[in-house]
Write a protein that holds these residues in place. Sequence first.
Motif, PDB file in Angstrom:
ATOM      1  N   CYS A  50      15.702  56.124  28.613  1.00  0.00           N
ATOM      2  CA  CYS A  50      14.475  56.891  28.689  1.00  0.00           C
ATOM      3  C   CYS A  50      14.270  57.614  27.361  1.00  0.00           C
ATOM      4  CB  CYS A  50      14.558  57.895  29.841  1.00  0.00           C
ATOM      5  SG  CYS A  50      13.141  59.018  29.919  1.00  0.00           S
ATOM      6  N   CYS A  53      14.441  61.754  28.198  1.00  0.00           N
ATOM      7  CA  CYS A  53      15.658  62.457  28.613  1.00  0.00           C
ATOM      8  C   CYS A  53      16.931  61.690  28.284  1.00  0.00           C
ATOM      9  CB  CYS A  53      15.596  62.782  30.105  1.00  0.00           C
ATOM     10  SG  CYS A  53      15.624  61.297  31.140  1.00  0.00           S
ATOM     11  N   CYS A  71      12.213  56.747  32.359  1.00  0.00           N
ATOM     12  CA  CYS A  71      12.816  56.683  33.694  1.00  0.00           C
ATOM     13  C   CYS A  71      11.780  56.972  34.768  1.00  0.00           C
ATOM     14  CB  CYS A  71      13.987  57.657  33.793  1.00  0.00           C
ATOM     15  SG  CYS A  71      13.506  59.386  33.649  1.00  0.00           S
ATOM     16  N   HIS A  75       8.105  61.551  32.831  1.00  0.00           N
ATOM     17  CA  HIS A  75       8.695  61.603  31.493  1.00  0.00           C
ATOM     18  C   HIS A  75       7.851  60.828  30.490  1.00  0.00           C
ATOM     19  CE1 HIS A  75      13.014  62.926  32.706  1.00  0.00           C
ATOM     20  NE2 HIS A  75      12.078  63.824  32.955  1.00  0.00           N
TER      21      HIS A  75
HETATM   22 ZN   LIG Z   1      13.601  60.469  31.667  1.00  0.00          ZN
END
Ligand SMILES: [Zn+2]
Length: 89
Positions: A50, A53, A71, A75
């Motif tokens: 991702c 994150c 993800c 996000h």
């Molecule tokens: Zn993420």
Amino acid sequence: MNLLIIRLIIFAVLFLAGLKLYRMYRQWKLDHDDSMADDNHRVEGQMVRCAWCSVHVPESEALRDKGEWFCSSAHRDRYLQERQSDENE
Ligand SMILES: [Zn+2]
């Protein structure tokens, strides 16, 4: 009488042969399904990171946008917002 016994034996042999073939077929089908599942698993097993994150998620569950993996849609939105404000500055 002898003919009846011979018929019974032939029937029994055919029945057992059929049962064995059926079991072999079922076993082959199980093995076949297993190997198919393995193939699917390998494809889904591709992990991507991702961009927001840095969590690794399976490619099948990840979202792709502007050449980056995410993800979740949350996000993705935050990353794209961040990038947009960077470009504006
Ligand atoms: Zn993420």
